[in-house]
Design a protein around this motif. Structure first.
Motif, PDB file in Angstrom:
ATOM      1  N   HIS A   1     -61.071  13.396  53.711  1.00  0.00           N
ATOM      2  CA  HIS A   1     -60.926  13.078  55.120  1.00  0.00           C
ATOM      3  C   HIS A   1     -62.303  13.053  55.768  1.00  0.00           C
ATOM      4  N   ARG A   2     -62.348  12.575  56.987  1.00  0.00           N
ATOM      5  CA  ARG A   2     -63.581  12.497  57.766  1.00  0.00           C
ATOM      6  C   ARG A   2     -64.376  13.797  57.689  1.00  0.00           C
ATOM      7  N   GLN A   3     -63.717  14.928  57.895  1.00  0.00           N
ATOM      8  CA  GLN A   3     -64.441  16.207  57.941  1.00  0.00           C
ATOM      9  C   GLN A   3     -65.011  16.589  56.574  1.00  0.00           C
ATOM     10  N   THR A   4     -64.283  16.232  55.499  1.00  0.00           N
ATOM     11  CA  THR A   4     -64.789  16.614  54.172  1.00  0.00           C
ATOM     12  C   THR A   4     -65.878  15.643  53.730  1.00  0.00           C
ATOM     13  N   ARG A   5     -65.790  14.382  54.117  1.00  0.00           N
ATOM     14  CA  ARG A   5     -66.856  13.425  53.762  1.00  0.00           C
ATOM     15  C   ARG A   5     -68.149  13.751  54.512  1.00  0.00           C
TER      16      ARG A   5
ATOM     17  N   ALA B   1     -68.116  16.433  62.476  1.00  0.00           N
ATOM     18  CA  ALA B   1     -66.914  17.257  62.319  1.00  0.00           C
ATOM     19  C   ALA B   1     -66.861  17.835  60.913  1.00  0.00           C
ATOM     20  N   MET B   2     -66.710  19.131  60.825  1.00  0.00           N
ATOM     21  CA  MET B   2     -66.638  19.798  59.522  1.00  0.00           C
ATOM     22  C   MET B   2     -65.657  20.959  59.584  1.00  0.00           C
TER      23      MET B   2
ATOM     24  N   PHE C   1     -41.478  14.539  50.915  1.00  0.00           N
ATOM     25  CA  PHE C   1     -42.751  15.158  50.533  1.00  0.00           C
ATOM     26  C   PHE C   1     -42.671  16.637  50.161  1.00  0.00           C
TER      27      PHE C   1
ATOM     28  N   THR D   1     -51.010   9.685  58.972  1.00  0.00           N
ATOM     29  CA  THR D   1     -50.949   8.401  58.274  1.00  0.00           C
ATOM     30  C   THR D   1     -49.593   8.152  57.620  1.00  0.00           C
ATOM     31  N   GLU D   2     -48.833   9.189  57.382  1.00  0.00           N
ATOM     32  CA  GLU D   2     -47.545   9.010  56.701  1.00  0.00           C
ATOM     33  C   GLU D   2     -46.383   8.868  57.674  1.00  0.00           C
TER      34      GLU D   2
ATOM     35  N   VAL E   1     -41.829   9.734  41.495  1.00  0.00           N
ATOM     36  CA  VAL E   1     -41.593   9.922  40.054  1.00  0.00           C
ATOM     37  C   VAL E   1     -40.093   9.886  39.765  1.00  0.00           C
TER      38      VAL E   1
ATOM     39  N   ASP F   1     -55.291  12.396  49.921  1.00  0.00           N
ATOM     40  CA  ASP F   1     -55.048  13.276  48.771  1.00  0.00           C
ATOM     41  C   ASP F   1     -55.814  12.746  47.561  1.00  0.00           C
TER      42      ASP F   1
ATOM     43  N   ALA G   1     -64.267   5.480  51.038  1.00  0.00           N
ATOM     44  CA  ALA G   1     -63.371   5.585  52.193  1.00  0.00           C
ATOM     45  C   ALA G   1     -62.093   6.354  51.845  1.00  0.00           C
TER      46      ALA G   1
ATOM     47  N   GLN H   1     -46.134  18.345  38.094  1.00  0.00           N
ATOM     48  CA  GLN H   1     -45.478  17.407  39.008  1.00  0.00           C
ATOM     49  C   GLN H   1     -45.399  15.986  38.438  1.00  0.00           C
ATOM     50  N   ILE H   2     -46.388  15.606  37.645  1.00  0.00           N
ATOM     51  CA  ILE H   2     -46.518  14.204  37.249  1.00  0.00           C
ATOM     52  C   ILE H   2     -46.483  14.079  35.729  1.00  0.00           C
TER      53      ILE H   2
ATOM     54  N   PHE I   1     -53.295   5.400  43.876  1.00  0.00           N
ATOM     55  CA  PHE I   1     -51.981   5.842  44.355  1.00  0.00           C
ATOM     56  C   PHE I   1     -52.051   7.342  44.569  1.00  0.00           C
TER      57      PHE I   1
ATOM     58  N   ARG J   1     -50.054  10.609  47.034  1.00  0.00           N
ATOM     59  CA  ARG J   1     -48.855  10.839  47.828  1.00  0.00           C
ATOM     60  C   ARG J   1     -49.126  10.632  49.307  1.00  0.00           C
ATOM     61  N   ARG J   2     -50.272  11.106  49.771  1.00  0.00           N
ATOM     62  CA  ARG J   2     -50.631  10.914  51.177  1.00  0.00           C
ATOM     63  C   ARG J   2     -52.058  10.383  51.236  1.00  0.00           C
ATOM     64  N   HIS J   3     -52.382   9.695  52.315  1.00  0.00           N
ATOM     65  CA  HIS J   3     -53.750   9.240  52.496  1.00  0.00           C
ATOM     66  C   HIS J   3     -54.686  10.448  52.463  1.00  0.00           C
TER      67      HIS J   3
ATOM     68  N   LEU K   1     -46.809  19.330  50.348  1.00  0.00           N
ATOM     69  CA  LEU K   1     -47.280  18.216  51.163  1.00  0.00           C
ATOM     70  C   LEU K   1     -46.579  18.186  52.517  1.00  0.00           C
TER      71      LEU K   1
ATOM     72  N   SER L   1     -56.062  12.253  59.624  1.00  0.00           N
ATOM     73  CA  SER L   1     -55.179  12.515  58.472  1.00  0.00           C
ATOM     74  C   SER L   1     -55.511  13.850  57.811  1.00  0.00           C
TER      75      SER L   1
END
Lengths: 783, 289, 163
Positions: free
Chosen positions: B102-106, C61-62, A687, A712-713, A771, B191, B98, B260-261, B185, B187-189, A707, C136
């Motif tokens: 993340h929880r805090q940003t939602r 939570a924020m 990462f 979760t990872e 990639v 993102d 979902a 990056q992509i 897709f 890189r991390r959950h 990253l 996460s």
């Protein structure tokens, strides 16, 4: 397995509650940004937006005119107060070809994005940032050096305009008849590798609060440093103070991971600013500054070969390492030296020659991050072993088994030398047994069934392994003093610096073990130049070994003294006494007792009266036990991965980490260190990537772009322990702070190769991104 | 990293908000702040005025009328995710929500804020396009509606005049018995997606596909409907081969490239995610094996 | 005070009514730390990406770095300092964190705890995967997260009403 621990101990070897937690768990820790004395001013730095430019003019007048601004300092403003305008911090080495001592602030030339040019001191950080944006700097853009390999080619621009070249340092680490071995070897393999590691990214960035005391003409500097004593020495030298005039304290540290052991320009500027303004000044590095001004590890290009006999026994290793040094020498050449020295350690390597060439680039200086080059050295060695196993047609575990230093050759003196010139002698361990334990824990033998199951479902599963030996416990000493106050409480002070790993708990355990086993009776002070006269701080997985050994020696001596005095007071032989809790009691007759408080008072002294006991006044002992030889920890990592060949996604299914760090004083702390290191290693493998563009502008300057591992990872991780006590210290311990990170990249790469063996893909770089992997797959299938 | 100075306004009615917006120069609307606040602290944005919508009455809330859901612009992403109607009747939206941050940003981030920020990789931008949402906009000349498909004018540029603001999103409720899958897709959950695929399928009683909607997020500056593939699927018997064939058409799209992509990688993800989302959406149809 | 734009606000913090005068551009995280002395809310990135500054606003939570202090007017805030029921007791999550060695340097810990307090309120009987997803958005560089997950599972069991 061979778990020995501390079988007769009362607190050592136990998972006692951490002393650190009571405050931290309530949010009552005292991190540097939590310190806010009255009258506090706040600093912000103007930093170079260019990777390489000449500065032709700096105009601070608009910034100074902003309401709320107290001072704007450039190098010209500070120079009259400095003994040297440069930070001369390079560790000794005969290898240097360029002296790259960085300035306190850049004045005529900037050589990386983020280099500090001016400092604003204002009523708030908000205003300081407003003012910093008003400073006008005129730049003449100069050519940049972004890549360490290109940096050393003829005609390359230089990272410093007046430098003759970019070759900062070169050295060769060699022994044995390398050329003969290659000439006659049955097999030769060759790898060209590119290994990247990023930043440390402690969750707390750097920072310091300098508080002048005009009454005593002293300064207290609260600094998020791993090395308070070194910081005091350097600050005194450069500002012209006696040590008596400067106290440096490390408060609670929100992680260190290496770069906080470095002495930075900001340390000087903030301390001096507080002195000049006679006001407390705080600077807290923000995350963007962390990306562009805190030291990192970054790039290494390896070109390496291995020669083996027909059975896969290593005959020789040779090659060249080109190392991205960054723009300044902020520490030395210890990262590439550590990388190369780590390379052969786990194995019997009869002949070895590695040339190191460190190249200046227009990027943040490179200094150790957790692992300090060792992950790269291990990656290079393990890639060669995988290549050799393929060439010979034997199992990857088997070629390692044939080459690991066998237990019956311990202690095993290698021809390698430490950076201080001492021989590297592997002190203890059973490396083949550790590998065998780990393979069994990972069910290496049963893997083909799992591969087949995955393949039937369309997934590509692979397994890989890597071994490491880590140099830990770098000497020569660490200071620990113990004092039993007339209250009966035990105060411990050390030059070691806690970074969050539980250092205070570990030292309290060692001391309590000898002095009553009551953890709640021990108070530990770490990282305070006022509390400990000297100290080398936190680095090299050294705190448990060095401070722990001093603590053990001091506590043992103090215990004997306590028993001696108590014996005289109680009129019994000291041998019949024991310390239980906060009192000394007659063995088997607990009602016959004297409290530690009573004993301490008895030797506190009273004018005209004779002291009890044979050893003078007070209940104190200090120790700076000298241990020059490092102790070597070892381990094996087995990674199992699954690859999605449509997306290039790499999922680690299971990671098994078998290791030996000698006796574990607090098994849970040991596991905590390992898990953190493993997460860091996975980040480095898959990462974390500190990206720059062609103009050496950093591209990853937020935690959305760079990253870090998240919950979760993280894969399933299994940790397995072996204990081979070190003969080099009384506790039989070895360091463990960095071990977790070291073999992960190598093991994951090996597993990916294995998963994609149908495509004959060989991983030759870290990190491995989806990639990159998909591009390689396309190449392999001719797509 | 501290915000630059600005004047702060906290209107309590839509009229006040609109009048501030009309009268102030260089003003920015502050909704959930999950994008604007970092832009302020990083000093990428220098508004003279910040108009905070968090106290404006009536801008938050979810109401269902017939087969339409009206979602107030200041509705928190988490409240929409938790809404039973969304969970039961609009699985595509529930799946996409979902995956937002993340929880805090939602908990703080809003529906309107995310749509107006219009990050090409944002789940909400893509899923609202897929669902055929309508954006309700208020301005000095009264309200107007614009189809979500027409809302983005270009990269991170919504179809909003400087004196307009989004008040709500209207969602047609998809027909019962449809199949849906939102895959991405990253890189991390949590993102931002590199590429996302939103697929909805409906089926005739004969078993043939009646209609397919395929929307790709993250591939270009605005969400991309994979119209050719949709046309290929309509009226066909769903089979793995058919889905593979349809997904193949994603290879032809124009895709963005960044540091990056590379574009080719986005196309590859688009193909793979399209096939997988088609398969999953098909499996979610009632009675599917 | 040299800040041109300030406002006076009232809010509830950890159950107590508080009043501050704050520059309008000041983040809630900074106001909690500097004006209210609640330094347990930590700043790791100031861009909403690390989770260290997570607090509860009206129970949710924020990120405190992504709110202005003026926006907290009239709201109820809970910080790490408000989690333990008393100076001698800890919240079950705090107890479990200590027992499981779920904190090392402790810098990310307050944000994890506040996040998890809300999460366990919403999801009293979570799976390991749900816990990982819930945190996460909280970065920890020390632990590798496993002990945090284990501690949360144990705290969830402690917090669930006993049948």
């Amino acid at each position: 397995m061979t778990k020995t621990g501390f079988p007769d101990a009362r607190v050592l070897g136990q998972d006692v509650p951490r002393l650190e937690d009571a405050k931290l768990i309530r949010g009552q820790g005292r991190f540097v940004d939590d310190i806010a004395p009255p009258g506090l001013l706040h600093a912000a730095f103007l930093r170079s937006p260019h990777a390489h430019a000449a500065i032709t003019a700096i105009d601070t007048s608009q910034a100074l005119a902003l309401p709320g601004v107290h001072a704007v300092h450039t190098l010209d403003d500070l120079a009259p107060h400095l003994a040297d305008t440069r930070l001369v911090v390079a560790m000794p080495s005969p290898s240097y070809r360029l002296d790259l001592h960085r300035p306190v602030l850049a004045r005529h030339e900037v050589v990386h994005v983020g280099e500090p040019i001016a400092c604003v001191i204002a009523d708030s950080r908000y205003i300081a940032e407003d003012a910093a944006a008003l400073i006008e700097v005129e730049y003449d853009i100069l050519p940049v050096v972004t890549d360490c390999e290109a940096a050393l080619q003829d005609g390359a621009p230089t990272a410093h305009r007046n430098a003759a070249s970019n070759l900062v340092a070169e050295m060769t680490i060699a022994y044995g008849a390398v050329e003969d071995a290659f000439a006659t070897a049955a097999h030769r393999v060759h790898e060209k590798l590119w290994i990247h590691r990023g930043g440390s990214h402690s969750m707390e960035c750097r920072g310091l609060v300098a508080i002048p005391d005009p009454v005593e003409d002293r300064l207290t500097v609260w600094s998020s440093t791993q090395m308070p004593h070194a910081a005091r020495r350097l600050l005194c030298d450069i500002i012209g103070l006696h040590e008596r005039q400067l106290r440096v304290v490390t408060p609670d540290l929100g992680g260190g991971f290496g770069p906080k052991l470095i002495f930075y320009p900001e340390d000087v500027v903030i301390t001096l600013a507080a002195r000049l303004l006679a006001r407390p000044v705080k600077w807290i590095e923000d995350r963007r500054e962390h990306f562009i001004s805190t030291t990192q590890e970054r790039d290494q290009a390896w070109d390496v070969e291995m020669a083996t006999d027909a059975e896969g026994r290593i005959q020789a290793v040779r090659g060249v390492l080109i190392h991205d040094h960054g723009a300044w020498t902020a520490r030395g050449v210890n990262v590439p030296q550590g990388a190369v020295s780590a390379m052969p350690l786990a194995y019997v390597v009869p002949a070895f020659r590695m040339q190191i060439r460190a190249a200046a680039t227009n990027k943040v200086p490179v200094t150790p991050v957790r692992g300090a080059g060792q992950p790269q050295g291990v990656f290079a060695m393990e890639r060669l072993l995988d290549a050799a196993a393929r060439a010979i047609g034997i199992d990857r575990a088997e070629i390692r088994r044939r080459n690991l230093v066998p237990a019956d050759r311990m202690p095993y003196e290698t021809p390698i030398r430490t950076r201080g010139g001492l021989p590297v002698t592997l002190d203890s361990g059973d490396y083949p047994a550790c590998q065998a334990m780990t393979l069994q824990g990972a069910d290496w033998a049963g893997f083909e069934a799992r591969r087949a199951t995955a393949r039937a479902a369309g997934r590509y599963r692979g397994i890989g392994l890597a071994n490491y030996v880590e140099a830990t416990g770098r000497g020569p000493f660490e200071h620990v003093s113990i004092r039993i106050e007339p209250s009966g409480r035990i105060f411990v002070a050390t030059g070691a610096a806690a970074m969050g790993q539980g250092t205070a708990t570990m030292l309290a355990q060692i001391v309590a073990e000898q002095l009553g086993a009551d953890m709640s009776n021990v108070v530990v002070t770490t990282g305070d130049t006022e509390a400990a006269p000297t100290g080398l701080g936190g680095s090299n997985s050294r705190q448990a070994v060095m401070a722990g050994s001093s603590a053990h020696a001091a506590a043992t001596r103090l215990r004997d003294r306590v028993l001696d005095i108590a014996g005289e007071l109680m009129e019994v032989a000291p041998a019949d006494l024991e310390i239980v809790g906060r009192a000394v009691q007659l063995k088997g007759v607990p009602q016959m007792r004297r409290t530690l408080a009573e004993i301490a008072r008895a030797v506190a002294g009273q004018a005209g009266f004779v002291l009890p006991g044979q050893s003078g006044p007070g209940l104190a002992a200090a120790e700076e036990l000298v241990i020059d030889a490092m102790t070597y920890a070892n381990g094996t990592a087995v990674a199992e991965v699954e690859i999605d060949i449509e997306t290039g996604e790499i999922a680690v299914a299971h990671l098994v980490f078998g290791h030996d760090c000698g006796r574990a004083m607090h098994p849970r702390l040991v596991e905590g260190q390992l898990m953190g290191g493993i997460a860091h290693g996975l980040g480095n493998a898959l990462f974390e990537f500190m990206a720059y563009d062609d103009t050496a502008q950093p591209l990853t300057t937020t935690l959305a772009e760079y990253l870090l591992m998240t919950a979760t990872e993280m894969p399933r991780v299994t940790i397995l322990h072996m204990e081979s006590p070190s003969p080099l210290n009384a506790l039989g311990i070895k360091g463990v702070g960095e071990a977790g990170v070291i073999p992960i990249g190598a093991a994951v790469a090996s597993a990916i190769d294995d998963a994609l063996s149908d495509f004959a893909i060989k991983i030759d770089r870290l990190p491995i991104s989806p990639v990159d992997l998909l591009a390689r797959l396309d190449q392999a299938v001719g797509g | 990293m501290k915000p630059p100075d600005f004047t702060y306004h906290a209107p309590e009615t839509l009229e006040q908000a609109l009048s501030l917006l009309a009268s102030l120069d260089n003003a920015r609307l502050l909704a959930g702040g999950q994008s604007l606040m970092p832009m302020l602290t990083m000093r990428f944005a220098f508004p003279d005025h910040v108009i905070d919508l968090n106290r404006v009455a009536g801008l938050a809330g979810i109401t269902q009328t017939g087969d339409t859901l009206r979602i107030g612009a200041m509705t928190r992403q988490r409240d929409l995710l938790d809404h039973p109607f969304v969970q039961q009747k609009i699985p595509l939206l529930a799946q996409a929500l979902a995956l937002i941050g993340h929880r805090q940003t939602r908990n703080r981030g809003t529906i309107g804020g995310s749509l107006c920020h219009l990050d090409p990789a944002a789940e909400l931008v893509s899923v609202m396009t897929a669902l055929g949402a309508t954006i309700e906009i208020a301005g000095p000349n009264g309200p107007r509606d614009v189809a979500m498909a027409d809302f983005p004018l270009g990269y991170m540029t919504p179809s909003l005049a400087p004196d307009e603001l989004v008040t709500a999103v209207h969602l047609p409720v998809p027909p019962p018995g449809h199949g849906a899958s939102f895959l991405e897709f990253s890189r991390r959950h949590g993102d931002f997606a590199i590429v996302s695929a939103a697929v909805m399928l409906t089926r005739h009683s004969s078993g043939h596909l009646a209609d397919a909607v395929i929307t790709l997020g993250g591939v270009g500056p605005v969400p991309l409907r994979l119209a050719k593939a949709e046309a290929l699927l309509a009226g066909q018997t769903p089979t793995p081969d058919l889905f593979t064939q349809a997904a193949c058409l994603a290879r032809e799209i124009d895709a963005m490239e960044d540091a990056q992509i590379p574009a080719w990688y986005r196309r590859r993800l688009a193909e793979s995610l399209t096939r997988r989302a088609l398969t999953a959406a098909h499996q979610s149809l009632p009675g599917a094996a | 005070m040299t800040e041109p734009q300030t406002r006076h606000i009232t809010l509830r913090v950890n159950g107590q009514a508080r009043e501050i005068t704050t520059p309008v551009r000041k983040t809630l995280a900074d106001a909690l730390r500097t004006d209210l002395g609640l330094t347990g809310t930590h700043l790791g990135c100031e861009t909403g990406l690390c989770g260290a500054c997570t607090i509860l606003v009206d129970g949710r939570a924020m990120r405190a770095c992504l709110m202005l202090a003026v926006q907290a007017e009239g709201h109820a805030i809970t910080t790490i300092e408000g989690l333990a029921p008393s100076p001698s007791e800890l919240h079950p999550l705090q107890q479990a964190f200590c027992r499981h060695h779920a904190l090392q340097c402790g810098f990310c810990t307050p944000g994890l705890l506040t996040t998890l307090v809300e999460f366990l309120h919403d999801v009293p009987n979570p799976s390991e995967a749900e816990i990982r997803e819930a945190i996460s958005g909280n970065l920890c560089r020390c632990t590798g997260y496993d002990t945090i997950v284990a501690a949360t599972l144990e705290a969830a069991a402690m917090l669930r009403p006993q049948p």
